[in-house]
Design a protein around this motif. Structure first.
Motif, PDB file in Angstrom:
ATOM      1  N   ALA A   1       0.823  -1.215   0.000  1.00 42.86           N
ATOM      2  CA  ALA A   1       0.000   0.000   0.000  1.00 42.86           C
ATOM      3  C   ALA A   1       0.857   1.265   0.000  1.00 42.86           C
ATOM      4  O   ALA A   1       1.994   1.275   0.486  1.00 42.86           O
ATOM      5  CB  ALA A   1      -0.924   0.009   1.215  1.00 42.86           C
ATOM      6  N   TRP A   2       0.273   2.316  -0.532  1.00 42.87           N
ATOM      7  CA  TRP A   2       0.938   3.623  -0.660  1.00 42.87           C
ATOM      8  C   TRP A   2      -0.054   4.712  -0.322  1.00 42.87           C
ATOM      9  O   TRP A   2      -1.212   4.679  -0.747  1.00 42.87           O
ATOM     10  CB  TRP A   2       1.422   3.778  -2.099  1.00 42.87           C
ATOM     11  N   GLN A   3       0.412   5.680   0.456  1.00 40.80           N
ATOM     12  CA  GLN A   3      -0.411   6.858   0.708  1.00 40.80           C
ATOM     13  C   GLN A   3       0.482   8.086   0.638  1.00 40.80           C
ATOM     14  O   GLN A   3       1.557   8.110   1.241  1.00 40.80           O
ATOM     15  CB  GLN A   3      -1.048   6.768   2.090  1.00 40.80           C
ATOM     16  N   SER A   4       0.061   9.092  -0.103  1.00 47.42           N
ATOM     17  CA  SER A   4       0.894  10.293  -0.188  1.00 47.42           C
ATOM     18  C   SER A   4       0.064  11.561  -0.147  1.00 47.42           C
ATOM     19  O   SER A   4      -1.013  11.626  -0.730  1.00 47.42           O
ATOM     20  CB  SER A   4       1.750  10.269  -1.459  1.00 47.42           C
ATOM     21  N   ASN A   5       0.577  12.528   0.594  1.00 45.36           N
ATOM     22  CA  ASN A   5       0.060  13.891   0.567  1.00 45.36           C
ATOM     23  C   ASN A   5       1.166  14.732  -0.027  1.00 45.36           C
ATOM     24  O   ASN A   5       2.183  14.984   0.622  1.00 45.36           O
ATOM     25  CB  ASN A   5      -0.254  14.375   1.974  1.00 45.36           C
ATOM     26  N   SER A   6       0.976  15.140  -1.262  1.00 50.20           N
ATOM     27  CA  SER A   6       2.060  15.840  -1.945  1.00 50.20           C
ATOM     28  C   SER A   6       1.673  17.272  -2.248  1.00 50.20           C
ATOM     29  O   SER A   6       0.492  17.623  -2.250  1.00 50.20           O
ATOM     30  CB  SER A   6       2.432  15.093  -3.229  1.00 50.20           C
ATOM     31  N   TRP A   7       2.690  18.072  -2.481  1.00 49.29           N
ATOM     32  CA  TRP A   7       2.475  19.457  -2.890  1.00 49.29           C
ATOM     33  C   TRP A   7       3.683  19.921  -3.681  1.00 49.29           C
ATOM     34  O   TRP A   7       4.726  19.272  -3.676  1.00 49.29           O
ATOM     35  CB  TRP A   7       2.241  20.356  -1.670  1.00 49.29           C
ATOM     36  N   GLY A   8       3.505  21.033  -4.357  1.00 51.01           N
ATOM     37  CA  GLY A   8       4.608  21.566  -5.136  1.00 51.01           C
ATOM     38  C   GLY A   8       4.131  22.765  -5.906  1.00 51.01           C
ATOM     39  O   GLY A   8       2.930  23.061  -5.932  1.00 51.01           O
ATOM     40  N   THR A   9       5.090  23.461  -6.521  1.00 54.22           N
ATOM     41  CA  THR A   9       4.694  24.624  -7.312  1.00 54.22           C
ATOM     42  C   THR A   9       5.325  24.607  -8.690  1.00 54.22           C
ATOM     43  O   THR A   9       6.462  24.182  -8.860  1.00 54.22           O
ATOM     44  CB  THR A   9       5.070  25.951  -6.616  1.00 54.22           C
ATOM     45  N   GLY A  10       4.538  25.054  -9.645  1.00 54.25           N
ATOM     46  CA  GLY A  10       5.056  25.329 -10.978  1.00 54.25           C
ATOM     47  C   GLY A  10       4.876  26.804 -11.266  1.00 54.25           C
ATOM     48  O   GLY A  10       4.654  27.192 -12.399  1.00 54.25           O
ATOM     49  N   GLY A  11       4.914  27.625 -10.217  1.00 56.17           N
ATOM     50  CA  GLY A  11       4.742  29.059 -10.411  1.00 56.17           C
ATOM     51  C   GLY A  11       3.276  29.445 -10.437  1.00 56.17           C
ATOM     52  O   GLY A  11       2.448  28.808  -9.786  1.00 56.17           O
TER      53      GLY A  11
END
Lengths: 786, 328
Positions: free
Chosen positions: A355-365
């Motif tokens: 199993a996999w769980q992810s809370n991701s974030w990031g910016t492309g401007g």
């Protein structure tokens, strides 16, 4: 039906062998000309006034003093009063003058009043609960998207998905069209759903960009025998092309433009300039001989491509040159989106990932950006993914070699490597055990993993993670990657002249990858003549159109159309030659500069003699690839690669040195083994650079980029590059797949492999790239406290 | 290009006559490796450049029983390669070789190296020597200060002194000679560096109408010395920490020492606490580490540079061990 199929190994003279790139001599001698080297007669120099603020509204612009200055030939406002500016360094006014100094003086004489607006240049973890669902779009949002160069496809999809807060008037639409809005966007705006009630919602910098669930992650986690949790990330970096972006444009008459531009997309530029310049694309000639780096950031004419042409018109059509200054290049001409995630992964005690769980974030401007393809390569059966896109004022993102994949590799392979450590398993064993999750490429990965481990000396070098790092410590790490790489559309004209000379024209470009060499290898191998007997002309819209060099599509595209043209030209020639040799065309072959009857060396003509049978007229054949809706024949899609890194870490200073890297890569049939290997070497060097050094540093208070120079935007130098071993998968199982692109794949894994090697060396994860001393020491200190 | 006057005197007195009473309008041009970049980036905007490269008696290296004398215009490369320097001041030669690439070493002068402006990225972006936003708020303390000062940073100046050569020169006891309207003066090199309090101050005690003429380094035959730099990249990188050490041993114990940090404070930072800690002790890893702890005892790291305290300690420890002849 002509037989275009690639020759089998026994019938290849050049394909798959090592050919030294044909443009080496001109490049090492400095004879090769780049757009930066182009100086046209009577040329004027452009300089640009850039906004110092990360977010502002233009109140007024006064260019009167600049216009009166000596040497100034034209002044043009790029973004006028009322415009919203969303990043520091954005273009406001351009000046063309007789020399750079005069242009710069004029820029300083321009008065712009700004109303500063609040900005965000951070991509730190979004505050809990801050992420908004994307709602209906306002006309300001649409204007911003156009300003921010959001791709047309993406804009149309957002308009269709979210609708609008108001129905746009015909005047508004006309205004957008004049500002360069593509027809597809205007059509989408006309037919969009309108939600007037949504207009009053305050805008947020944080947008929920994805929520996906596969399988039953809750159940899988509750049943898991081992769970590993971690934080991982990779920052915004810039493309930092050593030849900056820019162009030189001139009007050769009232309605024809000639542009020299540094581009990855020679054939595609004219079409993008036509509408803003209000002349047909056929009236725009684009030329480029060599490019000093693009990495995904040079597909469009960009504002400067348009305004050099516009201001040239104001200056009586004189050539106007504008190449970005180094700081502008780093501030506005390319950024790779960041990606960070809190990841939880589960496995059985035997190492099977469940199993996999992810809370991701990031910016492309300003555009926010999407979620990287996680979990990467390994299709974990139970998954829950959430992603928040941060819209901020750091400047627009551009495609960076293998868009979103290096990010995905770091988030996935580092999380899985931590899980392997928690299971106390050797990563080679752990990843090997889960290779069934890679599906289509399982056997390739298995074969590559074994070869990589052998070349690295993994068995001798790997050790369980250290409990206490003291002094100089070593470690090894690995990563997997994948990519598509099917060839693009690419036309070419191959001409055989009656005197035996051969010419091949194609509107492609050589990014420095060896495209020229590979085209010549295919043509020469097919015609049975030496490479230097063929004159190759590329880099101009006067030649048949060929796709942009992006997404690893070039080699498959240019080799396929070249093969087709060369096979057809050869067959046409043989048909003319056959009577002279008293044979049927299919009994003839072209080899070693001769046309002979197969198996009868007494019936032979030299290439020159054979070509004289063409009569008075040269023979020209158009090579054209089959439509992409059809299954590929000479090219293909889908590769896998495995990379391993060995590092040395000084645990007192936190300084990481990469000691060795191994890249094992497949890419179908290789045209030129030497330039293919070079692609991998270059990718490893670029990978070491972004793993250890590169980072776009933004000042939160002023919103400016602080390291837009070559002293603090660090790139790896020669002495930072260790032993690099490249192994290309060739032969049975690989060659018959056809030609597949190689530009992106080998640059994907270094970040994850190097980060994993550091974790192995010091016994703790350094969460974020680049692996700088401050981050390494912080991780060690945290471990010491734990 | 902003217009400026270019004057090229060929004597010290002519040069001094062409200088002004305040900083800002006139800059002294020697090797130009820093000044020209600052001008291109519009960080400094002089109205007049006084080129001093034609002043012959600012050149030359001599060595005798009184020690080493170096003309201010001597290039870093020439000084590094000088036989007497290599033999008698090996740690200085090493620092010079690490200071820059060969091209820069051949252009940059030793006087200019000591007078170069800070590498602070706020300063280099035109936000000032004591960077402030438009409302007068200081930018460094709450900003991107990973490369900034960990010592001597209580005032508005938070940059680090940029010369990597100054610490070892100070450790060798170098003196600097200056000449101006009021004549000549000589001061210990460590007194030459000052922490500016206002935007109009400079980082050194050079008056606007003075030039650096010469460096004097006393004999060092009884000293053991070392220069140690921590850089992330192997080459072409500014250090994160620099330590310079000279030791005078009595038997196996330290009789006296001079320990100077670079890239730690707005000035090269002498560490008397470390010198006291080492005094009378044998040199080993433990005493070296204790000295390093003492050197950084009063460190006041900013929000993002606590790691530099650790790096500075490592640099001091390794420099002491290296000076004593052990492995760094």
């Amino acid at each position: 039906m002509p037989d275009y199929a690639w020759p089998d190994p026994d019938h290849r003279t050049l394909i798959g062998k090592r050919t030294t790139r044909v443009d080496s001599p001109v490049k090492v001698s400095g004879e090769a000309k780049y757009t930066y080297d182009v100086h046209r007669p009577g040329m004027l120099y452009g300089k640009v006034l850039r906004c110092p603020y990360a977010h502002a509204k233009i109140v007024s612009i006064d260019t009167s003093a600049a216009e009166k200055m000596p040497g100034v030939k034209a002044v043009q406002i790029i973004q006028g009063p009322g415009s919203n500016i969303h990043w520091a360094g954005d273009e406001i006014v351009v000046v063309a003058a007789v020399d750079e100094d005069s242009a710069e003086d004029a820029i300083r004489a321009i008065q712009v009043k700004y109303q500063q607006l609040p900005h965000l240049v951070s991509d730190a973890e979004p505050p809990s609960g801050s992420a908004q669902e994307q709602g209906p779009l306002s006309m300001d949002d649409i204007g911003d998207m156009l300003d921010n160069q959001v791709p047309t496809r993406e804009m149309v999809s957002q308009i269709q998905r979210y609708g609008l807060t108001q129905k746009p008037s015909e005047d508004t639409l006309k205004g957008l069209k004049d500002d360069g809005a593509p027809d597809d966007v205007l059509t989408a705006l006309r037919s969009a759903t309108v939600h007037p009630e949504a207009g009053n919602r305050p805008p947020s910098n944080y947008q929920k960009a994805a929520t996906q669930t596969t399988g039953d992650p809750d159940k899988a986690f509750s049943e898991a025998e081992v769970v590993s949790e971690g934080l991982y990330g990779i920052p915004v970096i810039t493309h930092c092309c050593l030849e900056t972006h820019g162009s030189i444009s001139e009007w050769t008459d009232q309605d024809h433009v000639f542009t020299h531009i540094s581009t990855q997309n020679v054939s595609g530029i004219a079409g993008q300039m036509a509408e803003p310049l209000k002349i047909p694309a056929t009236n725009i000639r684009v030329h480029q001989d060599n490019i000093g780096g693009g990495f995904g950031s040079k597909f469009a004419p960009d504002r400067w491509g348009i305004f050099t042409a516009e201001i040239s018109k104001k200056a009586d059509g004189k050539p106007v040159r504008y190449m970005l200054e180094r700081d502008a290049e780093l501030k506005v001409a390319g950024a790779r989106p960041s990606a960070y995630a809190r990841v939880k992964v589960a496995a059985k005690k035997d190492g099977t990932v469940t199993a996999w769980q992810s809370n991701s974030w990031g910016t492309g401007g300003p555009g926010g950006g999407g979620m990287p393809p996680i979990p990467y390569v390994f299709s974990i059966p139970n998954q829950h993914l959430e992603h928040t896109a941060i819209r901020n004022n750091i400047g627009p993102a551009r495609a960076w070699r293998a868009p979103n994949h290096p990010q995905a590799a770091v988030l996935t392979m580092c999380a899985l490597d931590d899980l392997a450590a928690k299971l106390n398993m050797d990563p080679v064993e752990f990843f090997g055990k889960n290779l069934n999750l890679t599906r289509a490429r399982e056997n390739t990965y298995r074969e590559e993993l074994a070869i990589a481990a052998e070349l690295m000396g993994w068995k001798e070098k790997w050790h369980p993670r250290r409990q206490n790092a003291d002094g100089i410590v070593r470690g090894v790490g690995l990563s997997f990657h994948t990519w598509g790489g099917r060839g693009h559309a690419s036309d070419c004209d191959l001409t055989i002249h009656p005197d035996g000379s051969v010419e091949l024209k194609m509107g492609t470009q050589d990014l420095g990858t060896g495209t020229r060499t590979c085209i010549l290898v295919v043509a020469a191998d097919t015609l049975g003549i030496p490479i230097n007997a063929i004159q190759l002309l590329i880099g101009d819209t006067n030649y048949p159109p060929s796709g942009g060099s992006g997404g690893s599509t070039t080699i498959g595209g240019v080799s396929s159309s070249t093969r087709r043209a060369a096979v057809d030209a050869r067959d046409a020639l043989l048909a003319k030659v056959a009577p002279a040799l008293n044979a049927q065309p299919d009994q003839l072959e072209c080899k070693n500069g001769q046309v002979s009857v197969k198996g009868d060396s007494s019936r032979t003509l030299s290439w020159k003699e054979a070509c004289s049978k063409l009569g008075a007229m040269p023979l020209t054949i158009r090579g054209k690839n089959p439509d992409r809706s059809k299954p590929p024949d000479l090219t293909n899609s889908g590769v896998g690669g495995v990379q391993m890194a060995e590092v040395e870490v000084d645990s007192d200073t936190g300084i990481v040195k990469v000691k060795k890297m191994v890249a094992v890569q497949d890419c179908g049939l290789i045209i030129d083994l030497k330039t293919a290997e070079s692609q991998c070497y270059g990718a490893l060097i670029m990978g070491i650079s972004y793993s250890l050094f590169e980072e776009k540093v933004m000042d939160q208070a002023t919103g400016r980029m602080l390291n837009a120079d070559m002293q603090f935007y660090r790139l790896a130098g020669l002495s930072d590059i260790p032993e690099l071993i490249v192994h290309m998968m060739t032969g049975k199982g690989y060659d018959e797949r056809g030609v597949i692109g190689l530009g992106e794949p080998p640059v994907i894994s270094p970040g994850a492999a190097i980060s994993n090697a550091v974790a192995n060396a010091i016994g703790v994860r350094v969460p974020f790239l680049p692996l700088t001393p401050d981050r390494v020491l912080a991780a060690l200190e945290q471990k010491g406290r734990a | 290009m902003r217009p400026f006057e270019y004057v090229s005197p060929n004597s010290r007195s002519q040069a001094i006559g062409l200088l002004g009473a305040t900083w800002g309008n006139i800059e002294i041009l020697a090797g130009g490796t820093d000044l020209l970049t600052l001008m291109k980036d519009d960080v400094v905007t002089p109205k007049r450049l006084v080129n001093i490269k034609d002043i012959a008696d600012l050149r030359g290296i001599s060595f005798d029983a009184q020690g080493l004398r170096v003309g201010a215009l001597t290039s870093l490369g020439e000084l590094a390669d000088n036989e007497n320097v290599r033999k008698n001041y090996p740690a200085l030669s090493e620092a010079l070789l690490e200071a820059a690439s060969p091209q820069i070493r051949n252009m940059a002068t030793i006087g200019g190296n000591l007078c170069q402006r800070p590498r602070c990225w706020y300063f280099r972006n035109g936000l000032g020597l004591l960077p402030k936003d438009e409302n007068g708020k200081e930018l460094v303390a709450g900003g991107e200060n990973r490369y900034h000062a960990i010592l001597g940073n209580q005032g508005a100046a938070k940059f680090v002194s940029p010369s990597t050569v100054a610490p070892i020169l100070i450790a060798y006891g170098a003196k600097i000679r200056l000449e101006g309207h009021k004549g000549k003066r000589e001061l210990p090199l460590e007194k030459f560096f000052v922490i500016p309090k206002t935007e109009n101050d400079r980082e050194h005690d050079l008056r606007p109408n003075e030039i650096v003429t010469e460096l004097v380094v006393p004999p060092a035959s009884d000293l053991k010395a070392a220069h140690y730099e921590i850089r992330q990249k192997e080459v072409f990188d500014w250090p994160l920490a620099v330590a310079a050490v000279t030791l005078k041993l009595q038997g196996t114990n330290v009789q006296s020492s001079k320990i100077v940090l670079g890239y730690a404070a707005p000035v090269p930072w002498p560490c008397p606490e470390a010198e006291r800690a080492l005094s009378g002790k044998p040199v080993n890893k433990e005493t070296a580490q204790k000295a390093a702890d003492a050197a950084l005892g009063k460190a006041t790291p900013l929000s993002h540079n606590a790691y530099k305290v650790k790096l500075a300690k490592v640099a001091v420890t390794r420099a002491i061990l290296k000076a004593a002849g052990g492995a760094a």
